[in-house]
Motif scaffolding. Sequence first.
Motif, mmCIF file in Angstrom:
data_model
loop_
_atom_site.group_PDB
_atom_site.id
_atom_site.type_symbol
_atom_site.label_atom_id
_atom_site.label_comp_id
_atom_site.label_asym_id
_atom_site.label_seq_id
_atom_site.Cartn_x
_atom_site.Cartn_y
_atom_site.Cartn_z
ATOM 1 N N MET A 1 39.607 48.182 31.017
ATOM 2 C CA MET A 1 38.976 47.050 31.680
ATOM 3 C C MET A 1 39.962 45.898 31.771
ATOM 4 O O MET A 1 40.708 45.634 30.846
ATOM 5 C CB MET A 1 37.737 46.646 30.883
ATOM 6 N N LEU A 2 39.945 45.222 32.871
ATOM 7 C CA LEU A 2 40.828 44.087 33.109
ATOM 8 C C LEU A 2 40.077 42.805 32.732
ATOM 9 O O LEU A 2 39.017 42.524 33.297
ATOM 10 C CB LEU A 2 41.223 44.070 34.585
ATOM 11 N N PRO A 3 40.584 42.021 31.766
ATOM 12 C CA PRO A 3 39.897 40.794 31.372
ATOM 13 C C PRO A 3 39.725 39.831 32.545
ATOM 14 O O PRO A 3 40.531 39.805 33.475
ATOM 15 C CB PRO A 3 40.823 40.189 30.313
ATOM 16 N N ALA A 4 38.680 39.027 32.488
ATOM 17 C CA ALA A 4 38.345 38.109 33.577
ATOM 18 C C ALA A 4 39.477 37.137 33.890
ATOM 19 O O ALA A 4 39.698 36.781 35.053
ATOM 20 C CB ALA A 4 37.075 37.341 33.241
ATOM 21 N N ALA A 5 40.220 36.715 32.883
ATOM 22 C CA ALA A 5 41.306 35.760 33.102
ATOM 23 C C ALA A 5 42.439 36.359 33.930
ATOM 24 O O ALA A 5 43.252 35.634 34.502
ATOM 25 C CB ALA A 5 41.854 35.284 31.763
ATOM 26 N N HIS A 6 42.491 37.677 34.028
ATOM 27 C CA HIS A 6 43.571 38.355 34.746
ATOM 28 C C HIS A 6 43.188 38.764 36.165
ATOM 29 O O HIS A 6 43.910 39.524 36.798
ATOM 30 C CB HIS A 6 43.993 39.618 33.981
ATOM 31 N N ARG A 7 42.051 38.292 36.681
ATOM 32 C CA ARG A 7 41.601 38.736 37.998
ATOM 33 C C ARG A 7 41.735 37.643 39.051
ATOM 34 O O ARG A 7 41.419 36.487 38.798
ATOM 35 C CB ARG A 7 40.127 39.149 37.927
ATOM 36 N N LEU A 8 42.154 38.051 40.236
ATOM 37 C CA LEU A 8 42.099 37.176 41.404
ATOM 38 C C LEU A 8 40.706 37.321 41.993
ATOM 39 O O LEU A 8 40.204 38.440 42.120
ATOM 40 C CB LEU A 8 43.132 37.584 42.456
ATOM 41 N N ARG B 1 50.467 27.014 38.492
ATOM 42 C CA ARG B 1 49.163 26.737 37.876
ATOM 43 C C ARG B 1 49.379 25.713 36.788
ATOM 44 O O ARG B 1 50.485 25.559 36.274
ATOM 45 C CB ARG B 1 48.574 28.024 37.295
ATOM 46 N N PRO B 2 48.337 25.013 36.380
ATOM 47 C CA PRO B 2 48.498 24.022 35.314
ATOM 48 C C PRO B 2 48.983 24.678 34.023
ATOM 49 O O PRO B 2 48.541 25.769 33.676
ATOM 50 C CB PRO B 2 47.099 23.429 35.133
ATOM 51 N N ALA B 3 49.896 24.029 33.360
ATOM 52 C CA ALA B 3 50.458 24.569 32.120
ATOM 53 C C ALA B 3 49.608 24.144 30.928
ATOM 54 O O ALA B 3 50.042 23.412 30.052
ATOM 55 C CB ALA B 3 51.890 24.103 31.958
ATOM 56 N N ASP B 4 48.383 24.620 30.877
ATOM 57 C CA ASP B 4 47.486 24.274 29.777
ATOM 58 C C ASP B 4 47.465 25.351 28.697
ATOM 59 O O ASP B 4 46.601 25.372 27.833
ATOM 60 C CB ASP B 4 46.074 24.017 30.284
ATOM 61 N N GLY B 5 48.418 26.271 28.761
ATOM 62 C CA GLY B 5 48.497 27.319 27.758
ATOM 63 C C GLY B 5 47.744 28.581 28.123
ATOM 64 O O GLY B 5 47.842 29.583 27.448
ATOM 65 N N SER B 6 46.955 28.549 29.205
ATOM 66 C CA SER B 6 46.168 29.719 29.581
ATOM 67 C C SER B 6 46.758 30.433 30.801
ATOM 68 O O SER B 6 46.036 31.086 31.532
ATOM 69 C CB SER B 6 44.728 29.305 29.875
ATOM 70 N N VAL B 7 48.052 30.282 31.006
ATOM 71 C CA VAL B 7 48.701 30.910 32.149
ATOM 72 C C VAL B 7 48.942 32.382 31.825
ATOM 73 O O VAL B 7 49.642 32.719 30.885
ATOM 74 C CB VAL B 7 50.028 30.203 32.490
ATOM 75 N N VAL B 8 48.309 33.237 32.609
ATOM 76 C CA VAL B 8 48.445 34.686 32.439
ATOM 77 C C VAL B 8 48.638 35.304 33.821
ATOM 78 O O VAL B 8 48.232 34.721 34.829
ATOM 79 C CB VAL B 8 47.207 35.311 31.751
ATOM 80 N N PRO B 9 49.259 36.477 33.892
ATOM 81 C CA PRO B 9 49.372 37.122 35.200
ATOM 82 C C PRO B 9 47.991 37.533 35.695
ATOM 83 O O PRO B 9 47.133 37.953 34.913
ATOM 84 C CB PRO B 9 50.251 38.343 34.930
ATOM 85 N N ARG B 10 47.772 37.383 37.007
ATOM 86 C CA ARG B 10 46.484 37.767 37.596
ATOM 87 C C ARG B 10 46.712 38.853 38.631
ATOM 88 O O ARG B 10 47.771 38.923 39.246
ATOM 89 C CB ARG B 10 45.814 36.555 38.242
ATOM 90 N N VAL B 11 45.685 39.684 38.820
ATOM 91 C CA VAL B 11 45.794 40.831 39.720
ATOM 92 C C VAL B 11 44.554 40.905 40.596
ATOM 93 O O VAL B 11 43.432 40.684 40.125
ATOM 94 C CB VAL B 11 45.925 42.145 38.923
ATOM 95 N N GLY B 12 44.756 41.245 41.866
ATOM 96 C CA GLY B 12 43.667 41.514 42.789
ATOM 97 C C GLY B 12 43.894 42.866 43.441
ATOM 98 O O GLY B 12 45.029 43.330 43.543
ATOM 99 N N PHE B 13 42.817 43.511 43.856
ATOM 100 C CA PHE B 13 42.903 44.849 44.444
ATOM 101 C C PHE B 13 42.300 44.847 45.837
ATOM 102 O O PHE B 13 41.267 44.221 46.069
ATOM 103 C CB PHE B 13 42.161 45.863 43.570
ATOM 104 N N VAL B 14 42.951 45.583 46.745
ATOM 105 C CA VAL B 14 42.455 45.752 48.106
ATOM 106 C C VAL B 14 42.338 47.249 48.346
ATOM 107 O O VAL B 14 43.337 47.968 48.317
ATOM 108 C CB VAL B 14 43.411 45.115 49.142
ATOM 109 N N VAL B 15 41.098 47.704 48.540
ATOM 110 C CA VAL B 15 40.837 49.122 48.814
ATOM 111 C C VAL B 15 39.952 49.167 50.054
ATOM 112 O O VAL B 15 38.761 48.872 49.989
ATOM 113 C CB VAL B 15 40.154 49.819 47.615
ATOM 114 N N SER B 16 40.534 49.533 51.188
ATOM 115 C CA SER B 16 39.811 49.492 52.455
ATOM 116 C C SER B 16 38.979 50.751 52.669
ATOM 117 O O SER B 16 39.106 51.741 51.946
ATOM 118 C CB SER B 16 40.793 49.322 53.618
ATOM 119 N N LYS B 17 38.179 50.731 53.710
ATOM 120 C CA LYS B 17 37.350 51.885 54.058
ATOM 121 C C LYS B 17 38.178 53.087 54.491
ATOM 122 O O LYS B 17 37.682 54.203 54.509
ATOM 123 C CB LYS B 17 36.355 51.523 55.154
#
Length: 120
Positions: free
Chosen positions: A1-8, A40-56
């Motif tokens: 599972m991908l944590p919420a903080a890592h999602r676009l 992104r703001p440098a508030d210490g919560s900067v993590v890589p984020r990932v989004g997925f595109v899966v078309s029809k």
Amino acid sequence: MLPAAHRLRRPAQFRAVLRGRGAGRSGGDLLVVHAAHVSRPADGSVVPRVGFVVSKAVGNAVVRTRTKRVLRHVVAAELGAVPADVDLVVRANPPLAGAPTPRVREDLRRQLHQALSRLR
């Protein structure tokens, strides 16, 4: 599972990666990886984020959902190799639907490495 903080989540976040200046892209027969440095703001919560595109074009809803699950699983294992200030968009190509997970993992590693090396 991908944590919420890592999602676009928002279209603007996807656009920033896909059309951003200095972005890197690498594609193969199974998937395409887009990478971009995003400020992104440098508030210490900067993590890589990932989004997925899966078309029809990949398949029906069941196939697309399975494809997204496989991609999330494989990408979660590779997040340690991604710098914290980088966002990724992983786009699935139609052959990905029938590919075994080890082959997807191998292709993702190769495309991720190439996309990150092309960042400016």
